[in-house]
Design an enzyme around this catalytic site. Structure first.
Site, PDB file in Angstrom:
ATOM      1  N   HIS A 239       0.841  -1.186   0.000  1.00  0.00           N
ATOM      2  CA  HIS A 239       0.000   0.000   0.000  1.00  0.00           C
ATOM      3  C   HIS A 239       0.881   1.243   0.000  1.00  0.00           C
ATOM      4  O   HIS A 239       1.624   1.464   0.952  1.00  0.00           O
ATOM      5  CB  HIS A 239      -0.864  -0.019   1.263  1.00  0.00           C
ATOM      6  CG  HIS A 239      -2.013   0.933   1.239  1.00  0.00           C
ATOM      7  ND1 HIS A 239      -1.869   2.261   0.922  1.00  0.00           N
ATOM      8  CD2 HIS A 239      -3.333   0.746   1.498  1.00  0.00           C
ATOM      9  CE1 HIS A 239      -3.054   2.848   1.000  1.00  0.00           C
ATOM     10  NE2 HIS A 239      -3.949   1.953   1.349  1.00  0.00           N
TER      11      HIS A 239
ATOM     12  N   LYS B 295     -12.329   7.115  -8.945  1.00  0.00           N
ATOM     13  CA  LYS B 295     -11.643   8.347  -9.363  1.00  0.00           C
ATOM     14  C   LYS B 295     -12.150   8.815 -10.726  1.00  0.00           C
ATOM     15  O   LYS B 295     -12.136   9.997 -11.040  1.00  0.00           O
ATOM     16  CB  LYS B 295     -10.129   8.124  -9.396  1.00  0.00           C
ATOM     17  CG  LYS B 295      -9.317   9.396  -9.646  1.00  0.00           C
ATOM     18  CD  LYS B 295      -7.852   9.194  -9.297  1.00  0.00           C
ATOM     19  CE  LYS B 295      -7.181   8.282 -10.299  1.00  0.00           C
ATOM     20  NZ  LYS B 295      -6.970   8.942 -11.602  1.00  0.00           N
TER      21      LYS B 295
END
Length: 919
Positions: free
Chosen positions: A148, A581
């Site tokens: 991550h 997004k």
């Protein structure tokens, strides 16, 4: 020992929070002095007073205190409030464990999210036992750990926190005397002192192998022991539920996966050598565990053949190895297990390097594969069971045998992933060299498909060792050669999936097939595929086209024949992050849902099993939220006993660093997959008016989101100046760049830092923006009946209810007053005044719409546990946000003091820890 008063279930939580807070305060006083302690206490009490009483004079006082901090005191405050948040999280997690144990001790009905509860639901729904058995025969549930790029917590910090959690847990488990309680508190004090004096920030950027090592730590914390224990629990529950499961071992329904070391989409640091090293590191962890368990097992089974019968095959296994001394000649189990130990040690040396475990008593031949090791352990198991000592077979040996079956020699299945554009360029270069005059990139989709199918039908390879290709092509081919090598050494389970990012056509799938053929992972002659080719559909457009692409692909006889070698199962990955997004929270969720419905229909038409791989993040803006509800909210037929889901960032630590919590979270995945597969949910066919309403809502939300993010002049500048996105690049938190290209464009930005940045500024925009406008437009058109329909959707349709529940959480964690301080970082006043009021206005509309639909008076009224958690956590979080804004002002104004830069990065760390699911 803490006891639970049913009249005040939260009193133990308050006791633990006060204990840890008091110890941290004492630590600050002893290490930093009375003045620093007094300042931090004043800030803490003022923040609590503001949140408890909504005393705005307290807020003004708080802002004054924080604005006047010296640089040194700023660092002290940031560290103290970061650790207040971390310790509150520990107390809260312990309270969840405590409540769960109390439920089990009380002998209550099985809790929601347990396999026992799922079986009860199946019985109530009159699901035939044969159908339940069929589920377990075909199930595959796989949580996939990913690196991550905004996971901020150092492993050293996590280790300190785990020690504190362990000590706190002991106070619950053990009835302590006053002296023992005092000693326990002293132990906690020492652990908190170590935490306070441990560096919170990394001095250098993580490498990929650092990320691999961090991911592997969770196998030591949880997976290697708790996955076998979960299997044992499932087998025991099933045996009590259905006589046909008695003395039967479950097939491997739960397997771990990983992207760490194999995900090279936009990460130039993932190379063939890194992949090889990752495979070795994973193997080392598995082998080390096996050796430790074998050593303990051989020490514990000292049975004498003079006292108990043993099987002939056990005797043969023992006789294959020398005895340590004449005194142990009759201890055949011990001799056999020492021989197994010696062979595993030799296997480790061959495949993973010399282990740190103790050397064997004698040399031995390595095992050819994990199946051979399991066969020897099975000999020991059968001898114990058949000769009156079955209890010994059901302890450590049972867990070890299951571990070998699940983890093999490879530990976890690594996925390799690359962008379709890279595959396209690689294939184009190979074709141009092997077939001069071929301009693959100039072909249309139909021309490409025809050429690729022609190549896939012949055993001839395109590449030649005598030719030097471009660096990109050489790198791609090296990766696939490393995959083939891994298959030869560790078996095909070590790397079973190759994922194609940005799949937007059939040719993307066939290009990967050609590359696999180059290294022998696809055989035209045998019509065999050694690895799953997995498309990743991640933009709104890709999701809308997914079913058509897969329909065309599976209509291709050659590909259909290759799928037959993969048990006629095709996996498709759905991207939650980039679709959000691209189109916003509501549209992303709806397009994912519709894509699943269409894929289910197409796969049913072709008689191919569909396995969906959900690329969910930790935050709601990236598809996060409770896994149980998320799985149950899938459309009917989308969960066919098989599912894979990514586990990312701070979510991995919160779910799997504690063994007990980790096992419960894994069981939740199994139970939810059972329920979604076996039970006839009304969601299987939502009312047509619900689908139409969602289409309308999605259209309005999409327009509102796109208008703000992609059509508003200056929004890109506003985002970069009003959030910590530029500072994230300086925080040593991941090996992968924040953007796919060297640009500031929103389109090029990775979804994870996009969401993370909005979380830091407490806007949480990706998790809600556009919903308020969509609902207002819908009700304006349909009136009161429109609102009533949305209310019915919330009550009756789990997909819609889950979307709103996740949005409820995000809105509760947002704070427009704090967000306005981040907006003030934007230097262009006109730009600031043009954009922030729009964001705030949409937030207000969204909250109003959500409450109108749910019927709640306040956010999180439907989730009192989370509401309490946020109420307790935010007095420690708000000062961090305030300090972060002040530090950003100084840093961006050119202050070169390293304490300012360090303060910014520390505040990023602290806020992420307080929010828990921010990226």
């Amino acid at each position: 020992m803490n006891t639970l008063n049913e009249q005040d279930k939260d009193s133990p939580l308050r006791e633990d929070t006060r204990l840890l807070g008091r110890i941290l305060g004492d630590t600050v006083r002893s290490q930093e002095g009375e003045a620093v302690f007094g300042l931090i206490e004043k800030i803490r009490k003022t923040s609590i007073r503001f949140h408890r009483d909504e005393d705005f004079a307290a807020r003004n006082e708080l802002e004054g205190l924080l604005d006047d901090l010296s640089r040194e005191d700023t660092i002290h405050v940031v560290r103290a409030f970061s650790y207040f948040s971390h310790l509150s999280n520990i107390a809260e997690d312990q309270h969840h464990i405590r409540r769960s144990r109390l439920h089990l001790r009380a002998g209550s009905t099985p809790r929601e999210g347990s396999v026992a509860h799922a079986l009860d639901l199946a019985d109530a729904a009159k699901v035939p036992r044969e159908k339940v058995r069929d589920f377990f025969e075909n199930a595959l549930i796989s949580p996939v750990l990913t690196a991550h790029p905004t996971e901020v917590q150092r492993k050293s910090i996590l280790t300190c926190q785990l020690r504190i959690a362990e000590l706190l847990d002991n106070r619950d488990r053990i009835q302590m005397t006053p002296d023992e309680l005092a000693q326990s508190e002293e132990d906690i004090r020492r652990a908190v002192l170590v935490l306070w004096e441990t560096r919170m920030l990394r001095p250098s950027k993580l490498s990929v192998t650092d990320e691999v090592a961090n991911g592997l730590s969770f196998y030591g914390y949880t997976f290697l022991r708790e996955v076998p224990r979960l299997y044992a629990r499932l087998e025991d529950i099933l045996a009590s539920h259905d006589d046909k499961w008695k003395d039967t071992e479950l097939p491997e329904i739960l397997r771990m996966g990983s992207w760490i070391g194999g995900d090279r989409d936009g990460n130039p640091f993932v190379t063939a050598d890194v992949l090889r090293k990752t495979l070795r590191m994973q193997s080392q962890v598995a082998f080390s565990f096996y050796l430790d368990e074998l050593y303990r097992l051989s020490a514990g089974i000292s049975l004498s053949s003079a006292l108990v019968q043993m099987s002939d095959e056990l005797k043969a296994l023992a006789d294959a190895y020398p005895s340590r001394s004449s005194h142990g000649e009759d201890e055949l189990y011990r001799r056999a297990l020492r021989g197994v130990y010696a062979r595993v040690h030799a296997t480790t040396c061959l495949l993973a390097g010399t282990p740190l475990n103790r050397a064997p008593d004698f040399p031995a031949e390595p095992y050819a594969n994990a199946e051979a090791l399991l066969a020897d352990l099975d000999i020991v198991h059968r001898s114990l069971v058949d000769n009156g000592t079955a209890d010994l077979a059901h302890g450590r040996l049972r867990m070890l045998r299951r571990a070998v079956r699940v983890f093999g020699f490879h530990l976890a299945a690594i996925d390799v992933r690359q962008n379709s554009d890279v595959h396209e360029r690689t294939v184009a270069e190979l074709l141009a060299v092997a077939r001069p005059g071929t301009d693959y990139l100039a072909l249309d989709e139909e021309g490409r498909i025809a050429l690729l199918l022609e190549e896939l039908g012949t055993p001839r390879v395109l590449s030649s060792p005598a030719i030097t290709y471009s660096e990109e092509t050489e790198g791609e081919m090296a990766i696939f050669r490393a995959v083939a090598e891994g298959h030869r050494l560790l078996g095909p389970a070590c790397i079973p999936h190759a994922i194609i990012s940005k799949t937007d056509g059939v040719s993307d799938m066939l290009e990967l097939g050609v590359l696999l053929k180059e290294v022998g992972l696809l055989s035209p002659h045998e019509q065999k595929l050694a690895i799953n080719i997995v498309p990743l559909f991640e933009t709104i457009g890709d999701l809308q086209n997914a079913a058509g692409i897969m329909d065309r692909l599976m209509s291709t006889p050659l590909y259909k024949q290759l799928l037959a070698s993969r048990k006629s199962t095709q996996e498709c990955m759905l991207g939650y992050s980039d679709s959000n997004k691209d189109g916003g929270f509501l549209t992303s969720g709806w397009e994912l849902y519709k894509a699943e419905i269409e894929l289910v229909s197409v796969f049913r038409k072709h008689d191919i099993r569909l396995r969906l791989f959900h690329g969910r993040g930790g935050s709601v803006g990236r598809g996060g939220g409770p896994s149980y509800q998320a799985i149950l909210a899938q459309p009917g037929g989308a969960v066919q006993a098989q599912i894979r889901m990514t586990e990312q960032g701070e979510v991995i630590a919160s779910k799997y660093s504690n063994p007990e919590v980790g096992r419960r979270n894994l069981e939740v995945l199994v139970a939810a997959t059972m329920e979604a597969t076996l039970l006839a949910h009304p969601d299987a066919a939502p009312r047509p008016e619900y689908l139409q309403a969602m289409d309308e809502l999605s259209d309005h939300a999409f327009k509102a989101f796109r208008n703000l993010v992609y059509e508003t002049e200056g929004f890109e500048q506003y985002f970069w100046e009003s959030t910590v996105i530029s500072e994230i690049a300086n925080l040593n938190i991941g090996s992968r760049p924040a953007s796919r290209k060297k640009s500031t464009a929103i389109e090029d930005l990775r979804a994870i830092p996009w969401v993370f940045s909005w979380a830091q500024s407490r806007v949480m925009l990706p998790g809600w923006y556009g919903f308020g406008s969509a609902v207002n437009a819908y009700i304006e058109k349909h009136g009161q009946s429109g609102l009533e329909l949305l209310q019915a959707m919330h009550k009756e349709w789990s997909f819609f209810a889950t979307q709103l529940s996740n949005m409820d959480m995000v809105l509760a964690k947002s704070d427009m007053a704090i967000a306005s301080r981040y907006a003030a970082l934007v230097k262009d006043e006109a730009l600031r005044n043009a954009i922030f009021p729009r964001i705030k206005g949409e937030w207000e509309k969204t909250v109003e719409a959500l409450l109108a639909i749910t019927g709640h008076a306040e956010l999180l009224d439907g989730n009192p546990l989370l509401k309490r958690s946020i109420r307790n956590r935010f007095p420690y979080l708000d000062p961090l946000n305030h300090v972060q804004v002040e530090l950003l002002h100084r840093f961006r104004d050119g202050n070169t003091d390293d304490r300012v830069r360090r303060g910014v990065l520390l505040s990023i760390n602290g806020i992420a820890g307080g929010l828990r699911n921010s990226g």
